[in-house]
Design an enzyme around this catalytic site. Structure first.
Site, PDB file in Angstrom:
ATOM      1  N   ALA A 123       0.816  -1.416  -0.065  1.00 38.99           N
ATOM      2  CA  ALA A 123      -0.082  -0.026  -0.024  1.00 38.99           C
ATOM      3  C   ALA A 123       0.981   1.338  -0.124  1.00 38.99           C
ATOM      4  O   ALA A 123       0.254   2.340  -0.041  1.00 38.99           O
ATOM      5  CB  ALA A 123      -0.997   0.060   1.271  1.00 38.99           C
ATOM      6  N   CYS A 124       1.896   0.897   0.112  1.00 38.53           N
ATOM      7  CA  CYS A 124       3.128   2.282  -0.022  1.00 38.53           C
ATOM      8  C   CYS A 124       3.563   2.490  -1.255  1.00 38.53           C
ATOM      9  O   CYS A 124       4.179   1.781  -1.753  1.00 38.53           O
ATOM     10  CB  CYS A 124       4.158   1.859   0.961  1.00 38.53           C
ATOM     11  SG  CYS A 124       5.435   3.121   1.192  1.00 38.53           S
ATOM     12  N   SER A 125       3.390   3.864  -1.635  1.00 43.66           N
ATOM     13  CA  SER A 125       4.024   4.229  -3.167  1.00 43.66           C
ATOM     14  C   SER A 125       5.396   4.226  -2.963  1.00 43.66           C
ATOM     15  O   SER A 125       6.184   3.755  -4.062  1.00 43.66           O
ATOM     16  CB  SER A 125       3.349   5.659  -3.488  1.00 43.66           C
ATOM     17  OG  SER A 125       3.731   6.648  -2.405  1.00 43.66           O
TER      18      SER A 125
END
Length: 120
Positions: free
Chosen positions: A11-13
């Site tokens: 979920a972390c860019s």
């Protein structure tokens, strides 16, 4: 055996950026989704021993951290950081890239390409 291990949160860019950089560079990567497969205290201490960044940098001082009313000054030693991350794995900074006896936090993003280039 993989060239680089990436401790990843999908979920972390910034974490996704590290995977994209590795793919573009043709680096063989082992992806460890540390929230699904949390590291043990011993694994965290080993990781911290390889980390080129200060141990305190491995802890995210985000809203969750603040909501727990934690004091950043209490999480500066390897042992304190490991104990915290065993209890709250979501507080681990991401991504973390590991190659041999070296590890870095992949923030800012421009650190990733240089680290990956050294792994070839």
């Amino acid at each position: 055996m993989s060239d680089v291990r990436i401790l990843h949160h999908s979920a972390c860019s910034t974490s996704r950026h590290a995977l994209d950089e590795a793919t573009a560079a043709g680096v063989d990567v082992e992806v460890v989704q540390y929230l699904k497969q949390p590291l043990s205290r011993d694994e965290l201490l080993e990781l911290i021993g390889r980390l080129e960044d200060p141990p305190a940098d491995l802890v995210r001082k985000d809203g969750f951290f603040k909501g727990l009313e934690l004091d950043p000054a209490s999480y500066e030693t390897p042992e304190a950081v490991a104990d915290l991350l065993v209890e709250h794995p979501r507080l681990m900074q991401r991504p973390v890239l590991v190659r041999g006896d070296r590890a870095i936090i992949g923030r800012p993003k421009d650190r990733v390409a240089a680290f990956l280039a050294e792994s070839r």
